[in-house]
Enzyme design. Structure first.
Site, PDB file in Angstrom:
ATOM      1  N   GLU A   1       0.763  -1.302  -0.032  1.00 50.83           N
ATOM      2  CA  GLU A   1       0.152  -0.113   0.034  1.00 50.83           C
ATOM      3  C   GLU A   1       0.891   1.196  -0.067  1.00 50.83           C
ATOM      4  O   GLU A   1       0.706   2.075   0.834  1.00 50.83           O
ATOM      5  CB  GLU A   1      -1.045   0.102   1.439  1.00 50.83           C
ATOM      6  CG  GLU A   1      -1.734  -1.277   1.198  1.00 50.83           C
ATOM      7  CD  GLU A   1      -2.648  -1.532   2.295  1.00 50.83           C
ATOM      8  OE1 GLU A   1      -2.495  -0.672   3.415  1.00 50.83           O
ATOM      9  OE2 GLU A   1      -3.487  -2.499   2.449  1.00 50.83           O
TER      10      GLU A   1
ATOM     11  N   GLU B   1      -5.857 -10.620  -1.742  1.00 52.01           N
ATOM     12  CA  GLU B   1      -6.843 -10.160  -0.543  1.00 52.01           C
ATOM     13  C   GLU B   1      -8.390 -10.190  -0.835  1.00 52.01           C
ATOM     14  O   GLU B   1      -8.991  -9.440  -0.310  1.00 52.01           O
ATOM     15  CB  GLU B   1      -6.333  -8.999   0.152  1.00 52.01           C
ATOM     16  CG  GLU B   1      -4.860  -9.099   0.667  1.00 52.01           C
ATOM     17  CD  GLU B   1      -4.556  -7.752   1.403  1.00 52.01           C
ATOM     18  OE1 GLU B   1      -5.283  -6.932   1.865  1.00 52.01           O
ATOM     19  OE2 GLU B   1      -3.294  -7.749   1.743  1.00 52.01           O
TER      20      GLU B   1
END
Ligand code: G3I
Length: 340
Positions: free
Chosen positions: A150, A258
């Site tokens: 991220e 994910e």
């Protein structure tokens, strides 16, 4: 036992052969397709007989959902909390699963002393030490790592994390080189959300970053599209495939890393159908893109799911319900994995 007819012999052979083959599961289908089909788990899951059976039966890869995050595995600079990760690695080995590590360079879940770093030199030294210590401990046993997580904002700019702020433009280079040095055979991945579409600011920024990393010889092997998605937003299959292909042209694989598909509650039949379509499509893309072949669910059950905590009004995002029973989403994934 007396076998009187050839038919009885055939039946006996069939029985012997089939004693090794149970009903198809997502794991057996994924194995057949030479795909990774994984799940993020908590350490406690492997000590719970019902949960661990579901994991063993249905997945060929696990990821520690939280246990390896900096604050958990190294709450103090000189104190390492290895027990959960060690247990998960042993569980994966015992059950012939892969295990992926998650994650080193991240803006979140860092221990307080990380936030007190002051200089580029200090930050590099701590990050390298952290990565080297963990990767070396699990060398040859953990097959892939989310080295960085991220790092982008939605507009494609770099997030002002402690690592980027202190180290500067080569912050990813530092992390990936350290990981490669510690285990030259492990697969090294850059992971993010909302990067799955070619043509989006964040998707394009991630591609340009990876292209730059490759051009300057940084050892990166794959990118991960997290894909925490909403059932009500149809997936743009073509844009995802286009993105996978441009990373393939750089020599990188892609993982859907994910996956969960949240529903605006309350659930009804049509929302469930939308959700199932998304699960099936993702499994199908992962199966049919030769450089993808990896889909990892971010949890398997609605019981204790992170979704309602983080997205008010949403839930039912996983393929097992709160009673740990299979939902229709399970069958949708089966369809996507098998093409039938
Ligand atoms: O373990 C403590 C417990 O002792 C305490 O009573 C409880 C009170 O809130 O908190 C528990 O810790 C929580 C932990 O999950 C374990 O469930 C943390 O507060 C909570 O922040 C943490 O959330 C995790 C989150 O990352 C932040 O690390 C989620 O489980 C996890 O699913 C989520 O995963 C992230 C990926 O790593 C990166 N991509 C996005 C994804 C979803 O946010």
């Amino acid at each position: 036992m007396k076998l009187r007819t050839p038919l009885a012999l055939v039946a006996l052979f069939a029985l012997i052969l089939c004693s090794a083959c149970g009903p198809a599961t997502t794991r057996t289908l994924a194995n057949k397709q030479k795909m990774d089909f994984g799940v993020a788990i908590k350490a406690g899951d492997i000590f719970d007989p019902v949960r661990s059976k579901i994991i063993i039966d249905n997945f060929n890869l696990i990821v520690p959902e939280d246990s390896m995050k900096w604050a958990n595995i190294r709450p103090k600079k000189d104190f390492w909390n290895w027990s959960d990760m060690d247990a998960m690695v042993a569980f994966a080995q015992k059950n012939k699963m892969k295990i992926k590590g998650h994650t080193f360079l991240w803006h979140d879940q860092n221990a307080p002393y990380v936030g007190s770093l002051k200089t580029r030199e200090e930050a590099i030294a701590l990050l390298e030490d952290h990565i080297t210590t963990i990767v070396t401990r699990y060398k040859g046993r953990v097959s892939e790592w989310d080295v960085a997580n991220e790092v982008f904002l939605e507009d494609g700019s770099l997030r002002n994390s402690i690592w980027y702020r202190l180290i500067g433009d080569d912050f990813l280079d530092v992390a990936f080189h350290a990981a490669r040095k510690a285990d030259p055979k492990a697969k090294l991945i850059l992971c993010d959300y909302n990067t799955e579409y070619a043509g989006s600011a964040k998707g394009d920024a991630s591609y340009e970053m990876v292209k730059g990393l490759k051009e300057r010889g940084v050892p990166i092997d794959g990118v991960a599209f997290q894909l925490h998605v909403m059932a009500e937003l149809p997936l743009d299959e073509e844009a995802i495939r286009e993105n996978i292909k441009r990373f393939a042209a750089l020599g990188l694989s892609v993982s859907f890393s994910e996956v969960d598909v949240r529903v605006r509650m309350p659930l009804d039949e049509s929302k469930e159908a939308e959700q199932n379509a998304v699960y099936e499509k993702l499994a199908k893309i992962a199966r049919t893109e030769p450089t993808a072949k990896s889909m990892i669910l971010w949890g398997f059950t609605d019981k204790g799911s992170w979704i309602p905590r983080s997205f008010a009004g949403f839930g039912s995002a996983h393929i097992f319900d709160t009673k740990l029973e299979k939902k229709t989403g399970y069958d949708a994934v089966m369809k996507g994995l098998s093409g039938k």
